[in-house]
Design an enzyme around this catalytic site. Structure first.
Site, PDB file in Angstrom:
ATOM      1  N   ASP A  30      49.255  35.933  11.279  1.00 43.17           N
ATOM      2  CA  ASP A  30      49.732  35.369  12.542  1.00 43.17           C
ATOM      3  C   ASP A  30      51.225  35.087  12.416  1.00 43.17           C
ATOM      4  O   ASP A  30      51.694  34.735  11.325  1.00 43.17           O
ATOM      5  CB  ASP A  30      48.983  34.074  12.875  1.00 43.17           C
ATOM      6  CG  ASP A  30      48.929  33.829  14.373  1.00 43.17           C
ATOM      7  OD1 ASP A  30      47.846  33.909  14.954  1.00 43.17           O
ATOM      8  OD2 ASP A  30      50.010  33.590  14.975  1.00 43.17           O
ATOM      9  N   GLU A 151      34.639  42.556  21.373  1.00 38.94           N
ATOM     10  CA  GLU A 151      33.928  41.399  20.823  1.00 38.94           C
ATOM     11  C   GLU A 151      33.220  40.679  21.974  1.00 38.94           C
ATOM     12  O   GLU A 151      33.768  40.567  23.057  1.00 38.94           O
ATOM     13  CB  GLU A 151      34.965  40.477  20.156  1.00 38.94           C
ATOM     14  CG  GLU A 151      34.419  39.216  19.575  1.00 38.94           C
ATOM     15  CD  GLU A 151      33.302  39.477  18.595  1.00 38.94           C
ATOM     16  OE1 GLU A 151      33.526  40.155  17.583  1.00 38.94           O
ATOM     17  OE2 GLU A 151      32.165  39.004  18.851  1.00 38.94           O
ATOM     18  N   PHE A 152      32.008  40.186  21.710  1.00 39.39           N
ATOM     19  CA  PHE A 152      31.250  39.520  22.781  1.00 39.39           C
ATOM     20  C   PHE A 152      30.919  38.067  22.449  1.00 39.39           C
ATOM     21  O   PHE A 152      30.022  37.484  23.045  1.00 39.39           O
ATOM     22  CB  PHE A 152      29.964  40.308  23.079  1.00 39.39           C
ATOM     23  CG  PHE A 152      30.249  41.703  23.571  1.00 39.39           C
ATOM     24  CD1 PHE A 152      30.589  41.932  24.897  1.00 39.39           C
ATOM     25  CD2 PHE A 152      30.232  42.778  22.694  1.00 39.39           C
ATOM     26  CE1 PHE A 152      30.893  43.214  25.353  1.00 39.39           C
ATOM     27  CE2 PHE A 152      30.527  44.066  23.135  1.00 39.39           C
ATOM     28  CZ  PHE A 152      30.856  44.285  24.473  1.00 39.39           C
ATOM     29  N   ARG A 154      30.950  34.012  22.252  1.00 43.10           N
ATOM     30  CA  ARG A 154      31.271  32.936  23.192  1.00 43.10           C
ATOM     31  C   ARG A 154      31.912  31.778  22.449  1.00 43.10           C
ATOM     32  O   ARG A 154      31.518  31.485  21.310  1.00 43.10           O
ATOM     33  CB  ARG A 154      29.986  32.392  23.843  1.00 43.10           C
ATOM     34  CG  ARG A 154      29.353  33.307  24.828  1.00 43.10           C
ATOM     35  CD  ARG A 154      27.914  32.884  25.077  1.00 43.10           C
ATOM     36  NE  ARG A 154      27.115  33.043  23.872  1.00 43.10           N
ATOM     37  CZ  ARG A 154      25.831  32.686  23.747  1.00 43.10           C
ATOM     38  NH1 ARG A 154      25.216  32.117  24.765  1.00 43.10           N
ATOM     39  NH2 ARG A 154      25.180  32.866  22.629  1.00 43.10           N
ATOM     40  N   LYS A 204      33.438  46.204  27.853  1.00 37.43           N
ATOM     41  CA  LYS A 204      33.816  44.796  27.687  1.00 37.43           C
ATOM     42  C   LYS A 204      34.082  44.119  29.047  1.00 37.43           C
ATOM     43  O   LYS A 204      33.556  43.054  29.352  1.00 37.43           O
ATOM     44  CB  LYS A 204      35.054  44.711  26.790  1.00 37.43           C
ATOM     45  CG  LYS A 204      35.690  43.360  26.705  1.00 37.43           C
ATOM     46  CD  LYS A 204      34.803  42.351  25.980  1.00 37.43           C
ATOM     47  CE  LYS A 204      35.302  40.950  26.221  1.00 37.43           C
ATOM     48  NZ  LYS A 204      34.682  39.968  25.387  1.00 37.43           N
ATOM     49  N   PHE A 249      22.570  32.674  32.307  1.00 37.68           N
ATOM     50  CA  PHE A 249      23.704  32.761  33.237  1.00 37.68           C
ATOM     51  C   PHE A 249      23.302  32.593  34.689  1.00 37.68           C
ATOM     52  O   PHE A 249      23.874  33.187  35.595  1.00 37.68           O
ATOM     53  CB  PHE A 249      24.526  34.036  32.990  1.00 37.68           C
ATOM     54  CG  PHE A 249      25.473  33.829  31.843  1.00 37.68           C
ATOM     55  CD1 PHE A 249      24.984  33.732  30.544  1.00 37.68           C
ATOM     56  CD2 PHE A 249      26.829  33.642  32.048  1.00 37.68           C
ATOM     57  CE1 PHE A 249      25.820  33.456  29.480  1.00 37.68           C
ATOM     58  CE2 PHE A 249      27.688  33.365  30.994  1.00 37.68           C
ATOM     59  CZ  PHE A 249      27.170  33.276  29.706  1.00 37.68           C
ATOM     60  N   LEU A 250      22.287  31.742  34.902  1.00 41.09           N
ATOM     61  CA  LEU A 250      21.881  31.385  36.260  1.00 41.09           C
ATOM     62  C   LEU A 250      21.927  29.866  36.420  1.00 41.09           C
ATOM     63  O   LEU A 250      21.163  29.293  37.190  1.00 41.09           O
ATOM     64  CB  LEU A 250      20.467  31.911  36.551  1.00 41.09           C
ATOM     65  CG  LEU A 250      20.349  33.428  36.734  1.00 41.09           C
ATOM     66  CD1 LEU A 250      18.901  33.832  36.928  1.00 41.09           C
ATOM     67  CD2 LEU A 250      21.184  33.906  37.930  1.00 41.09           C
ATOM     68  N   CYS A 260      38.314  33.766  29.446  1.00 39.34           N
ATOM     69  CA  CYS A 260      37.810  35.149  29.550  1.00 39.34           C
ATOM     70  C   CYS A 260      37.390  35.553  30.961  1.00 39.34           C
ATOM     71  O   CYS A 260      37.982  36.473  31.537  1.00 39.34           O
ATOM     72  CB  CYS A 260      36.654  35.337  28.588  1.00 39.34           C
ATOM     73  SG  CYS A 260      37.106  34.896  26.912  1.00 39.34           S
TER      74      CYS A 260
END
Ligand code: UGA
Length: 430
Positions: A30, A151-152, A154, A204, A249-250, A260
């Site tokens: 970094d 990438e997925f 959370r 994605k 997701f409801l 995101c």
């Protein structure tokens, strides 16, 4: 195989640690020297459960190192993961300046074959651009490949998601690149989708946009539920048991936030506009999300008549539980609106801090929820932290000026709260 992970944000730090856990030698890079110093000392520069333990473990095992020396890091490693930020520009498009800068540095410093793997969320066609940027910056034409491996994970569940993904997407147009990545992830027990870089990049955006659409759909339906006297949670359960719909997701609420969904929905819309192919459903997803928080504000204004001079408690600042991230959080929109209408706000969050825009005479940060609700005319629940469920709401009522509860995450049991004497308003569960 030595691996370099460039960018030590959520995705970069988690990726680096998970690769070390899988047995690879990893270097985290970094340009921010403070971040590197913290990581070298075993501290994670943001809040994410489980990461610090893994960091300490692999600093000790010697499988992870951190540096801000870009030139050396590029030379010393065979596979380079790009995990740098792709913030939104004012027109909604993704800003690729950090990706470009890194690609040029890779081109300039490489002295042997390198596989460059893009994990940042980037517009379709970026793999081609990165390839060009590297080639143009090369001093000598060493061979290289650029692959896309979105990438997925959370926030709040970063480690579990990265260690046990649902799928690994590999977008590569050379067999060598695909086989290196397959070897890298050989211990992962999930489906692998090997495809073109363009497809991987679109997967994605399409995944995040679909999940955001599910949320906006249930959020809009929730408002109708309130009107019809129907409980949206029961509707979500009833439809979600159909495996074609799914239960997740409801969860209706005051809208999605974070770094995101808002950014990626707007970037995909931008891509569709540039190509003259409107994504009208996604336009509605975005517009429902931008106004969803106003539903609760309107209900509260009706109840209190006006906010001017009223004391309001906001419980929860972060865009969801398990993180201190407040980017695009609904709490901030609510706070901004209440301040504009001259309310006094008492804020609590177990980990997130007040952003500079809320350092205001009319805002008090409280260290406990009990302190936050003292003498207030209403409480807004903005983040569904579990601790707010276990509060002694019966006792809390005694310290409030008026017992009004506006539950933006349907966290509390509406019936119970009403039985305790609260005026209760949720999103589709009232
Ligand atoms: C999201 C995706 O879920 C990840 O798969 C993806 O890797 C990540 O974006 C990314 O692109 O990096 P994240 O933003 O960490 O992950 O958070 P989510 O758990 O997806 O929640 C996003 C927002 O939606 C939160 O504000 C949450 O409160 C809201 N939400 C979520 C709802 O309002 N209702 C729900 O049912 C679920």
């Amino acid at each position: 195989m030595n691996i370099l992970v460039a960018g030590t944000g959520y995705v970069g730090t988690t990726t680096a640690l998970v690769l070390a856990e899988m047995g690879w030698n990893v270097t985290g890079l970094d340009v921010d020297q403070n971040k590197i110093r913290l990581l070298q000392q075993g501290s994670i520069p943001f809040y994410e459960e489980g990461l610090e333990v893994l960091l300490k473990k692999h600093l000790q095992s010697g499988r992870i190192h951190f540096t801000s020396n870009t030139d050396e890091a590029i030379k010393d490693n065979d596979v380079i993961f790009l995990c740098v930020g792709t913030p939104s520009r004012s027109d909604g498009s993704a800003d690729l300046q950090y990706v470009k800068q890194l690609a040029e540095e890779i081109g300039h410093n490489m002295d042997s074959y390198k596989l460059i793997v893009n994990k940042s969320t980037v517009p379709v066609g970026t793999q081609i651009k990165v390839t060009d940027w590297i080639r143009t910056a090369q001093l000598y034409p060493h061979p290289f490949d650029v692959a896309s491996n979105p990438e997925f994970l959370r926030e709040g569940k970063a480690l579990t998601d990265a260690l046990y993904p649902d799928r690994v997407i590999i977008g590569a147009d050379s067999p060598q690149a695909a086989s290196i990545l397959k070897e890298l992830y050989q211990t992962m027990n999930c489906p692998f989708v090997i495809t073109t870089p363009n497809t991987a990049e679109l997967i994605k955006y399409a995944a995040n946009a679909f999940l955001a659409t599910k949320i906006s759909y249930i959020n809009e339906l929730a408002i109708l539920c309130d009107e019809l006297g129907v409980n949206v949670g029961e509707v979500a359960h009833g439809i979600g048991l159909d495996p074609r719909i799914g239960l997740s997701f409801l969860q209706a609420g005051i809208g999605y936030g974070g770094s995101c969904f808002p950014k990626d929905v707007s970037a995909l819309l931008r891509i569709s506009n540039v190509h003259g192919i409107p994504l009208s459903i996604l336009e509605q997803t975005e517009s429902v999300n931008q106004t969803q928080y106003l539903y609760l504000i309107t209900k509260a204004r009706e109840r209190l008549r006006e906010f001017d001079g009223k004391k309001i408690a906001l419980l929860g600042l972060s865009f969801k539980p398990g993180t201190d991230d407040i980017r695009e959080a609904a709490s901030i929109r609510i706070a901004r609106r209440l301040l504009a209408e001259l309310a006094h706000i008492r804020v609590h969050d177990p980990v997130a801090k007040l952003p500079p825009e809320l350092l205001h005479d009319s805002v008090t940060f409280c260290s406990t929820p009990e302190e936050a609700v003292e003498d207030v005319d209403a409480v807004f629940i903005c983040t569904e932290w579990a601790m707010y469920q276990s509060i002694d709401w019966e006792r809390m009522k005694e310290s409030m000026n008026q017992a009004n509860l506006f539950d933006g995450r349907n966290l509390l049991d509406a019936k119970r709260m009403k039985a305790l004497g609260y005026y209760y308003q949720g999103i589709g569960n009232s």
